[in-house]
Scaffold this active site. Sequence first.
Site, PDB file in Angstrom:
ATOM      1  N   THR A 125      12.637  40.261  49.552  1.00 18.96           N
ATOM      2  CA  THR A 125      13.422  41.460  49.846  1.00 18.96           C
ATOM      3  C   THR A 125      12.740  42.702  49.293  1.00 18.96           C
ATOM      4  O   THR A 125      12.016  42.635  48.293  1.00 18.96           O
ATOM      5  CB  THR A 125      14.832  41.337  49.223  1.00 18.96           C
ATOM      6  N   ASP A 126      13.006  43.845  49.922  1.00 23.18           N
ATOM      7  CA  ASP A 126      12.467  45.104  49.402  1.00 23.18           C
ATOM      8  C   ASP A 126      13.087  45.478  48.060  1.00 23.18           C
ATOM      9  O   ASP A 126      12.550  46.320  47.324  1.00 23.18           O
ATOM     10  CB  ASP A 126      12.662  46.238  50.407  1.00 23.18           C
ATOM     11  N   GLU A 127      14.203  44.843  47.707  1.00 26.29           N
ATOM     12  CA  GLU A 127      14.887  45.190  46.462  1.00 26.29           C
ATOM     13  C   GLU A 127      14.091  44.824  45.217  1.00 26.29           C
ATOM     14  O   GLU A 127      14.390  45.318  44.127  1.00 26.29           O
ATOM     15  CB  GLU A 127      16.269  44.544  46.425  1.00 26.29           C
ATOM     16  N   TYR A 153      20.339  39.803  41.309  1.00 29.26           N
ATOM     17  CA  TYR A 153      19.849  39.281  42.589  1.00 29.26           C
ATOM     18  C   TYR A 153      18.379  39.611  42.786  1.00 29.26           C
ATOM     19  O   TYR A 153      17.546  38.725  43.027  1.00 29.26           O
ATOM     20  CB  TYR A 153      20.661  39.842  43.753  1.00 29.26           C
ATOM     21  N   LYS A 157      14.893  37.193  42.911  1.00 31.57           N
ATOM     22  CA  LYS A 157      13.946  37.145  44.020  1.00 31.57           C
ATOM     23  C   LYS A 157      12.540  37.524  43.563  1.00 31.57           C
ATOM     24  O   LYS A 157      11.551  36.929  44.005  1.00 31.57           O
ATOM     25  CB  LYS A 157      14.402  38.073  45.144  1.00 31.57           C
ATOM     26  N   TYR A 210      30.710  52.786  49.082  1.00 32.93           N
ATOM     27  CA  TYR A 210      30.482  53.013  47.652  1.00 32.93           C
ATOM     28  C   TYR A 210      30.204  54.482  47.357  1.00 32.93           C
ATOM     29  O   TYR A 210      29.434  55.141  48.077  1.00 32.93           O
ATOM     30  CB  TYR A 210      29.294  52.201  47.159  1.00 32.93           C
TER      31      TYR A 210
END
Length: 338
Positions: A125-127, A153, A157, A210
């Site tokens: 993931t880009d996160e 999370y 990853k 949010y």
Amino acid sequence: MKILVTGGAGFIGSNFIYYLLEHRPDTDVVCIDKLTYAGNVASLKPLEGEPRFRFYRGDIADAAAVEELFSRERPDVVVNFAAESHVDRSIDSPQVFLQTNVLGTGTLLDACRKYPVSRFHQVSTDEVYGDLPLGRRDLFFTEDSPLKPSSPYSASKASADVLCLSYLRTYGVPVTISRSSNNYGPRQFPEKLIPLAIARALNDRPVPVYGTGENVRDWLYVTDQCRALDLLLDQGEVGKVYNFGGGEARSNLEVVKAVLSALSVPDSLIEYVPDRKGHDLRYALSCARAEKELGWRPAVSFADGIERTVRWYLEHRDWWENILSGKYLKENSLVRRI
């Protein structure tokens, strides 16, 4: 060729299975999925009786189950989608994410050592890169950007990515990694922003956003991700990381408004809620490597992708209504484990 897809009853995994079966007629596909809350066996129901597809219910962190699967099927390629992926849940229960995303990946890598494969592909993931400032639209993450995960999370990853690369160097497992921006499209579990907004709007319920909704994400339609992965399996260089982004940056508020507009629902349904802890501001990926080495660019615009996504959820109300009611869990429970 035989490709093992882990987490194939989930969102991207199920779409990738359909893509493989359509575009690789000489390939068999084997799926393993734990069928946690986010896995839905109904996503694969149209494949019942398909001779080139087999499904196993199992946990990638269960070494005995993984051993049984590899010894029975002897896959040529492994594509690892299996992961806990919802940031909010990782904040509440980080250990679950470490178990699946890190230890589960390690278990698969160990199986690939014992039963050698031509490729182990880790879907990331880009996160893992952290975030970028909102006011710097000129900044993008490249594959060489440092890893600065913000949530349990994304930390899990990032840990799995590093573990994969260590297995390449230490044991010679032929690893590739892809990091993509936010995917959307059919069969996405309705806890994620777009399907949540669709389901809530269709039930005339408030659609939560949010904070002020200014956080920016890049959006990639899921079939573009599937096509990218398919190209990577054939052309990607072992040991390399590839970014896949949609080039469609939108604030969360813009995304929700686009969904409501596609449904002809008023913006008055939007409800602003307290911001997520440690909420990343902005993600953006440079995909120059994928374009140069794989010849890949996203083909589906955000406007077209939203239209396709909304249409799918309108035409498959039973799929997501069974999730909201919990009925799908009873169907999952009927599937036997390895």
